[in-house]
Design an enzyme around this catalytic site. Structure first.
Site, short mmCIF file in Angstrom:
data_model
loop_
_atom_site.label_atom_id
_atom_site.label_comp_id
_atom_site.label_asym_id
_atom_site.label_seq_id
_atom_site.Cartn_x
_atom_site.Cartn_y
_atom_site.Cartn_z
N GLY A 1 2.81 -6.45 0.09
CA GLY A 1 2.40 -8.21 0.48
C GLY A 1 1.85 -8.79 -0.90
N GLU A 2 1.09 -7.72 -2.15
CA GLU A 2 0.22 -8.24 -3.13
C GLU A 2 1.33 -8.55 -4.14
OE1 GLU A 2 -3.45 -6.78 -5.72
OE2 GLU A 2 -2.79 -5.30 -4.06
N ALA A 3 1.37 -9.92 -4.78
CA ALA A 3 2.31 -9.81 -5.77
C ALA A 3 2.19 -9.47 -6.98
CB ALA A 3 1.57 -11.72 -6.37
N ILE B 1 4.43 -6.19 -5.97
CA ILE B 1 6.23 -6.68 -6.41
C ILE B 1 6.25 -6.78 -7.84
CG2 ILE B 1 7.56 -8.24 -5.68
CD1 ILE B 1 5.70 -8.95 -3.64
#
Length: 1706
Positions: free
Chosen positions: A656-658, A661
């Site tokens: 979920g952490e940008a 990703i």
């Protein structure tokens, strides 16, 4: 036309065909069927002309020529083509008979369509479309008969067409009966076809289908009353019709089975049946199989394909399709259920199952139709039972898909689906080998899921029901059904494990010894496990299966341990990924390189995809490298961009952490562009586009996003991303469409559930840890539908599995595998059984749970799993609720019954669990006892009055008494407590209520179901327990009994009574086992026997007596010590008990046992005498007297029983008698005991005489004379050794402080030696002297020496004439006299002890104590007289040397005494003055008195020594040798010299005078002593010179005589001649005695000695005098001029001068 009896002619086929043709003719319409009728008539005429015995192998009709066969059957084809039922029926009936009776024969296949048989079968099939039930049934009969006929082989598409006909009849049947018949016929055909394929033969025995089984899943609704019975009879009739018909010749069968290489099984132009199935692949799949197997293979494949048909979109609810699918699955089930070895060995059939049947199950897994799901489960069960060995990978995939998916759905399950799965698991659990194989091949397989573990955990979740507070679709009734069925499955699983274990133990009983020790845990193989390093694939090395046992025992354990540790690492990774990777690397489950970690993340099942994504997105060094390696492992070459992303993200979920990703997608874009450099301008384009695709996927498939992104928006968002240029709009639109249509997601999500269920019961049972392992939410698994991608993934797994060695299927027979299975299953079983039985009062449910407990205890107990066994037994014991009887229910009573059953059935393996079981039995008896005396109850089984009295005496309350329920002990039982609490509550805060009392009494009624027989049976059955079990049983019973007895208010003896009974039951066991049992019982009896509760102690000692009496009835062989062991408790309690009553009871018990079983007592004598020895020292006189009475009887009446056993027993007897002499109670006991010792000696002599009578050529006189060293005397030595304890005991009594005992002991000791010494050998005499006689005198000597030393060291307080010393002297004198008598009597045997005896006598002679010297002298003289003729020269020399030593030692000791006066001042006395006493202190006075007394005694001792020497000389003067005389002369000389030394010490003499004057004592006669010593010496020398000149000359005694005479003259002259007095300076004197008076007195005293010396000189011969005259003549001259006090001196002197000197001078 002929009549019906002769229609068809004489041939066999004619007799069948003729009547049918006649019936066709009659039923045909003449106008419409003219040709048919004429054809029938023509055939009838032809048949009548044919011979009966014609044989043509090529003909299809038996008995006819090939040319006639077609024409004969042609009318039937015509009749069938008419479709007119009246003529069709006879044709079908005839065809049925022809097929059934094997009239028709040949091969029927589509490639031979011109064949009359093909046409006939095809025609029959066509008429099946006639919508008339009789016709359809007839068609079914004919087709089944054709398939069943051993002479007909229907092949290929023709066979499929036959099946299709029956299939269509089933689908379009006019009635339920017709449909059921069609299904039954199809099933029967499957049996025929596949039975033939199994045996590869046409003529096989085929069982008849059971119609009712076919209605299990479907068609129950079409059952029309008696349809099942009709259909069953229908099939039976067809199958029975062909029985007994003659078989075709072998050449015909060979032709039918032949498989020419050029023959084609399948043809492209198949009939319409191919509309249901896909086209066949040709015969490459069948290989070189026979025809029947090729047909079976073809049929199986097409049935599988038919079962994979699905409804079209236009017609989702196609009932015909569903019924056809269902029927095909049912037929497949029939095939698999009845399959044999060919399915496990033939590769074609195996592959068919894998490729077609498994695919069918896979595609139908998403179908919601219940009947199909049920059939899937049934087929899956058949595959498990029949083909699991060849379908390992497939079964591993279908288990989660079919079974676990439904089982683990607890909250929202489908009732019918779950019931089906539970029924499937119920069947599985009844097959023990199946469950074992599942565990071995899946739970122990690193690559597979833990199927068995998931099954038992799923069953546990179902048994516990939905968690509290959760919503569910189940009704209470449905939930209850699920619970009961899941418990039933667990019960069956436990039962199956037990049965499998029992079976393996029975099969391997010669290999596996019985007993739980066999199943001790196997040695760890850590070194071997460590070799399984690296990634998971490293485990895939093929094990060595050449030795199955080795694999079972070692490799299996390694793999299981490896998998457990790997799963631990996976679990840790799912919680903390970095620590998980670190753990896996440290345990060598994966390598340390990033590539190996990436491979692990990509290939390992069970990893959480979200956690993988989080880990790959980390920026730490290792995770970053792993992410790069992970991405680089993909090959994106020539892959579409969306498919690449989809392929990339199928193994994990993006974090979920940008930033995470960003890192992952950046690497993905870089690698994609590297694999496809021409796809975009740069990697940046791929990066941006990948990000856009991810956002689009989230936007399109997230329900929370309301405003969805349009295609235009997506195109607009990606403008200018290709290095400033736009990507083609069509390309972007295509991307958009594909992402929106199909979501990009993982293959599966494995979210760890968190909800858990805990309640108070779990805490009670200790089940929290077990239930915490159960996941209540169903895993979020991907729906298993018939979508293409899922099927492709699973097929890839199917293909990948066989490449791994883990796909090797293992069948284990090593029962040690059960340990691993139990480790997985025991916790869920315990939790399920415990929770169910606690929460449910349903009799069925509780009975199931109790059965489960029984089976689980059986398995865990036999396998030696102590912890698990104890957990089950303890739980059962808690569920009895006996600790809280007021709340007891029927299920608790059932639990009691189950525990009793366990005790009976599995007693050999319970070991430590016996304590819980026996505690329950104890509590039952306690409650029954309370119930028996309660107001509303009567006794269930009458108890003996004595037993009731005993219990009442031990404190049991009587409930009939008013207020008895308020008794503290009863209140404790009524109020209840925890399982582990005691039955007594010391302080009860309030009284029990009437309601509680009423409930308690009512519940006691339930215990009536358990009678005394059931309780006693457990204890009686103990005699059937093995050696280990009985020891454990007794240990536990002792513990329970101890807890009963330790209750301070209501001690009970129930378990104690049962303990005694158990001992009686097991008394016939071998001694080795009994010894172990008695070690436990012995310690228990000792503990209880020392109890403060007198009643309990008395009871247990009496019980011990009863047991001991039983033991004594059994004869004990020599050198065994079992009696010693079982009598030991009496000894310990006797020695430690503080209760006089118990000690008296023990004495009485032992007395009774011994006197009643005296002949059987062997090793038990030791403990018997130990008890009496302890009693002899008791403080109670009655106990002492009681013990003495018994020992008196034993010794007097049964002495032979004692000496018959080993020597130590006799020694114990003597020790016991000796102890009685030490009793503190005065009386006759001591003397009687000593007399008994003498009695023992008499008995021993009798034994010795008996032995002597057995000696050959020997007599008693010979024994007295001498013993030879022969073997016979060796036996005598053994017999004589019995004297040692007796003599040693008497020796110890010599030191008794009581004079009378001491004296009598000495007398008896020596009398025994005197009376029985003739039995002793010389070595034994030596031992007697060294160990017995000499210690007696050493003891006496040590006492006297000690007193003497004390007197010397402290003369001021010394007294040698005490009463004690006087008695010691008397005792020693008596002993000495007896010793000399003994020595004289047995001198020949004991002459070597003469020096020791003489030494003792000399010690007496030199002793300073009053009377000892005289005693020694008299004894020595007695010895000399006794040995006068026996002693040798050397022995006499020993005697004389001892006397010399005695004199010398006397000198040294006396001089030490004299030195004590050195500190006293020396003063000269003055005549006429008195001595001032005040000048001397008390110590000086005591010292002086002591020294004076000692001097007198010293003089007396030496005087007596001189006397004894003189006496010995006079008695033996003519037998003495020169050496003897020399020693005697030395003795005289040294004593005389010592006497002179003392007398000439003037200082000493003055001190003596002073001491004697002060204390009015007489002075020591030093002068007289000197005179007497010299006189004796002179007389000895003079006598020797005169009487024994030879010896005198040899020793030159004449010179000694002259010398001594000269010395005497000099001494005389010294005291009479003033000139010879030395002038000494003196200190001032107080008073002075005139010197003349003193000299006159001394001279007078010395006159007689001087006269003797002069007379001695006169007695010398002239030559001797002449030789010595020069030495003594001057002394004679001095005597002449000296004044003499006596006229005798001048007279003798003149005589010497005249008679001796004169002649010499003349």
């Amino acid at each position: 036309m002929s009549t019906s009896q002769t229609l068809g002619g004489a041939t066999r086929c004619g007799r069948i065909i003729g009547p049918s043709l006649d019936k066709i003719i009659k039923n045909a319409a003449w106008r419409k069927h003219t040709y048919l009728v004429s054809s029938c008539k023509s055939v009838l005429d032809k048949l009548e002309s044919l011979p009966d015995d014609f044989h043509d192998p090529s003909s299809v009709v038996s008995g006819l020529a090939a040319s006639d066969a077609d024409s004969v059957l042609q009318p039937f084809l015509l009749s069938l083509e008419t479709a007119y039922s009246k003529v069709v029926e006879p044709s079908l009936d005839c065809a049925f008979k022809l097929f059934s009776l094997s009239i028709l024969r040949g091969e029927i296949q589509s490639s031979k369509q011109d064949s009359i048989l093909f046409k006939l079968v095809n025609a029959v099939s066509k008429v099946g479309a006639i919508a008339e039930e009789p016709i359809q049934l007839a068609v079914l009969r004919v087709l089944l008969a054709a398939v069943r006929s051993p002479c007909i082989l229907i092949r290929g598409d023709c066979l499929l067409h036959v099946v299709k006909t029956c299939y269509n009849i089933y689908l379009g049947g006019l009635s339920g009966t017709t449909q059921i018949c069609a299904k039954s016929v199809l099933a029967q055909m499957m049996l025929v076809i596949f039975t033939r394929s199994e045996e590869d033969s046409l003529d096989v025995s085929v069982k008849t289908i059971y119609v009712n089984e076919l209605l299990t899943f479907t068609d129950k609704s079409v059952n029309e009353g008696s349809s099942v019975y009709f259909c069953q009879g229908f099939v039976n009739e067809v199958m029975a019709a062909g029985q007994g018909s003659p078989l075709p010749p072998p050449d015909v069968i060979q032709i039918l089975l032949q498989n020419p290489e050029t023959e084609t099984v399948m043809t492209p132009d198949s009939p319409s049946f191919r509309g249901y199935v896909a086209n066949g692949e040709g015969d490459s799949e069948t290989g070189d199989m026979s025809k029947v197997r090729q047909d079976a293979f073809l049929l199986f494949k097409n049935l599988c394909k038919l079962s994979m048909r699905f409804s079209s979109k236009e017609n989702n609810d196609d009932q015909i399709m569903v019924r056809g699918k269902t029927l095909s699955l049912e037929l497949l089930k029939v095939i698999i259920d009845n399959g044999g070895s060919v399915w496990r060995t033939n590769e074609s059939f195996i592959n068919a199952v894998k490729q077609y049947l498994c695919l069918s199950l896979l595609k139908n897994s998403a179908v919601s139709i219940m009947s199909i799901f049920q059939l899937q489960c049934a087929i899956f069960m058949s595959l498990l039972s029949k083909l699991r060995s060849v379908l390992k990978a497939e079964i591993g995939i279908f288990f989660p898909m079919i079974v676990l998916r439904v089982l683990e759905n607890v909250l929202q399950p489908s009732y019918l689906q779950k019931m089906t799965v539970l029924n499937l698991l119920d069947k599985m659990s009844q097959d023990p080998q199946l469950m074992v194989d599942i565990f071995v091949n899946y739970d122990c397989d690193v690559e597979s899921s833990n199927i068995l573990e998931r099954i038992v955990n799923g069953l546990l979740k179902t048994a516990l029901g939905p968690p509290t507070g959760s919503s569910t679709t189940l009704s209470p009734a449905q939930d209850s059904t699920f619970r009961n069925d899941s418990v039933k499955c667990l019960v069956n699983l436990a039962k199956a494990m037990g049965n499998w274990m029992d079976q393996q133990l029975k099969v391997n009983e010669t290999v596996w010894p019985k007993g739980s020790q066999v199943y001790a845990s196997m040695d760890s193989n850590a070194s071997q496990i460590s070799e399984l390093e690296g990634t998971i694939s490293d485990c895939d090395s093929q094990p060595d299966t050449s030795n199955p046992e080795a694999y079972d025992a070692s490799m299996l354990e390694q793999r299981r341990a490896y998998k457990i540790e790997l799963q631990k690492g996976i679990s840790l990774f799912n919680r903390k990924p970095s620590k998980g990777v670190e753990f896996l690397i440290s345990t060598k489950k994966i390598g340390s390189s990033p590539e190996e970690v990436a491979s692990f993340l990509m290939k390992t099942a069970g990893l959480n995809g979200t956690v993988i994504g989080d880990y790959l997105g980390e920026r730490d060094e290792l995770p970053l490298k792993v992410m790069h390696a992970y991405v680089d492992s993909f090959n994106f070459e020539k892959k579409d961009f969306v498919e690449a992303i989809r392929f990339f993200l199928r193994g994990f979920r993006l974090p979920g952490e940008a930033q995470k990703i960003d890192r992952i997608m950046e690497k993905f874009a870089e690698h994609y562009w590297k694999c496809n450099p021409g796809s975009f301008t740069s990697a940046d384009t791929a990066y941006v586009l990948a990000y856009s695709v991810i956002m689009l996927n989230t936007d399109a498939h997230n329900n929370m996003v309301k405003d969805k992104m349009t295609k235009a928006d997506f195109v607009r968002n990606n403008r200018g991303i290709d290095d400033g240029k736009d990507l083609p709009e069509e390309y972007l639109g295509s991307l958009y469409d594909r992402v929106v249509k199909e979501e990009i997601r993982m293959n599966s999500d494995t979210l760890a559930p968190q909800n858990k269920q805990v309640n108070g019961l779990n805490k009670l049972l200790g089940l929290d840890g077990i239930l915490n392992l159960v996941s209540w939410m169903q895993p979020d698994e991907k729906p298993h539908g018939a979508n293409g991608r899922l099927i492709r993934d699973i097929q890839e797994q199917f293909q990948a599995k066989p490449e791994k060695s883990e796909s090797v299927y293992h069948t284990v027979t090593d029962i040690s595998i059960l340990r691993f299975i139990l480790e997985v299953s025991w916790g869920p079983m315990l939790a399920a059984f415990s929770v169910t039985i606690d929460q449910s009062d349903d009799r069925l449910a509780t009975s199931l749970c109790l059965q489960g407990f029984r089976y689980a205890v059986h398995v865990t107990a036999v396998m030696g799993m102590q912890t698990q066994r104890d957990a089950f037994v303890t739980s059962m014991a808690k569920f009895t609720n006996l600790h809280c009887a007021a709340d007891m229910k029927q299920k608790n009573v059932d639990a009691v019954k189950a525990i009793i059953t366990i005790a009976i059935e599995d007693g050999n393996h319970l070991h430590g669990s016996w304590e819980h079981i026996l505690t329950c039995l104890s509590r039952i008896e306690h409650l029954q006892l309370l119930g028996e005396v309660s107001p509303s109850e009567k006794r269930y089984v009458p108890t003996k009055k004595a037993e009731v009295d005993d219990k009442k005496a031990l404190g049991f309350p009587n409930l009939k008494k008013r207020g008895s329920f308020q008794n503290p002990s009863v209140m404790a039982v009524v109020r209840g407590g925890s399982y582990d609490s005691t039955s007594l509550v010391k302080s009860v805060p309030k009284l029990v209520t009437p309601e509680q009392i009423k409930s308690f009494i009512a519940n006691l009624n339930l215990l009536d179901q358990i009678g005394n027989f059931e309780l006693n049976h457990v204890y009686a059955n103990s005699q059937r327990l093995n050696s280990e079990a009985i020891v454990s049983f007794v240990k536990a019973l002792c513990k329970v009994s101890m807890s009963e007895l330790q209750s301070p208010t209501d001690p009970r003896v129930f378990s104690l009574t049962k303990l005694v009974e158990t001992a009686h039951y097991n008394m016939n066991r071998i001694r080795l086992v009994w010894s172990r049992i008695w070690n436990v019982l012995s310690d228990f009896f000792v503990s209880v026997g020392l109890s403060e509760n007198l009643s309990v102690a008395i009871f247990v000692m009496d019980s011990l007596r009863q047991l001991s009496m039983k033991f004594l009835e059994r004869e004990e062989l020599a050198n065994y010590h079992f009696q010693h062991e079982f009598l030991r408790p009496f000894v310990v309690v006797m020695q430690k008990s503080s209760s006089a009553e118990i000690r008296e009871l023990i004495v009485r018990c032992v007395s009774q046992m011994v006197l009643s079983r005296v002949s059987n007592v062997k090793s038990g004598w030791k403990n018997v005498f130990t008890v009496f020895t302890t009693a002899a020292l008791d403080e109670r006189k009655n106990i002492v007297l009681l013990a003495f009475e018994t020992i008196e009887k034993i010794v007097r009446d049964h002495f032979h029983c004692i000496i018959e056993t080993e020597i130590t027993v006799y020694a114990d007897c003597i020790r016991c008698l000796i102890t009685f002499t030490n009793s503190k109670f005065e009386g006759d006991i001591g003397f009687n005991t000593i007399e008994f010792l003498r009695f023992c000696a008499l008995k021993l002599e009798e034994g010795g005489l008996v032995l002597n009578e057995k000696l050959k050529n020997n007599t008693i006189s010979a024994l007295k004379e001498d013993f030879s060293d022969t073997q016979s005397f060796t036996d005598l030595d053994e017999q004589v050794s019995y004297w040692i304890p007796l003599l040693t005991g008497l020796c110890k009594q010599v030191s008794d402080p009581r004079p009378a005992i001491r004296k009598r002991s000495i007398e008896v000791l020596f009398h025994i030696l005197m009376d029985h010494g003739h039995l002793f050998t010389r070595p034994f005499w030596t031992g007697i002297f060294s160990s017995i006689i000499l210690p007696v005198f050493n003891n006496i000597r040590s006492k006297t020496d000690m007193l003497f030393e004390e007197s010397v060291d402290s003369p001021s307080s010394a007294s040698l004439d005490t009463e004690e010393t006087t008695w010691d002297v008397e005792t020693s004198t008596l002993a000495l006299q007896l010793l000399v008598d003994l020595l004289v009597k047995f001198f020949r045997s004991v002459r070597s002890q003469l020096p020791s005896v003489v030494s003792i006598i000399v010690g007496f002679i030199k002793s300073p104590f009053q009377g000892s010297t005289g005693s020694g002298i008299s004894v020595l003289l007695h010895l000399a007289d006794g040995l006068a003729r026996s002693a040798s020269e050397d022995e006499w020399r020993e005697i004389f040397l001892a006397l010399k030593e005695a004199a010398s030692l006397t000198f040294a000791g006396f001089m030490k005494v004299l030195r004590t006066m050195d500190d006293i001042e020396d003063v000269e006395t003055l005549s006429g003055q008195s001595v001032n006493i005040g000048d001397l202190d008390d110590d000086s006075l005591h010292i002086m008195s002591y020294v004076v007394s000692r001097t007198k005694k010293h003089i007396d001792v030496l005087s007596q020594i001189v006397e004894v020497v003189s006496d010995l000389y006079r008695r033996n003067q003519f037998s003495l040798s020169a050496s003897h005389v020399d020693i005697l002369a030395d003795i005289f000389s040294c004593i005389a010299s010592h006497a002179q030394q003392l007398n000439t010490d003037t200082v000493l003499r003055r001190k003596f005078k002073r001491a004697c004057s002060v204390q009015n004592l007489t002075e020591p006669q030093l002068l007289n002593f000197e005179n007497e010593a010299y006189k004796s010496y002179m007389m000895f020398l003079q006598d020797m010179v005169t009487c024994n000149p030879n010896v005198s000359k040899e020793l030159d005694l004449e010179s000694r005589l002259v010398t001594e005479c000269a010395k005497i003259v000099k001494i005389y002259l010294k005291c009479t001649d003033p000139q010879q007095q030395e002038q000494q300076q003196r200190k001032p004197v107080l008073w002075v005695l005139p010197m003349e008076s003193d000299r006159v007195e001394e001279a007078t005293a010395r006159t007689s000695l001087l006269v003797s010396s002069l007379e001695a000189l006169c007695s010398l011969e002239a030559e001797s005098l002449k030789k010595h005259v020069s030495s003594f003549f001057p002394l004679l001259v001095d005597l002449v001029r000296t004044e003499h006090c006596s006229p005798q001196v001048p007279y003798v002197l003149s005589n010497v001068l005249k008679s001796c000197i004169g002649p010499i001078l003349a």
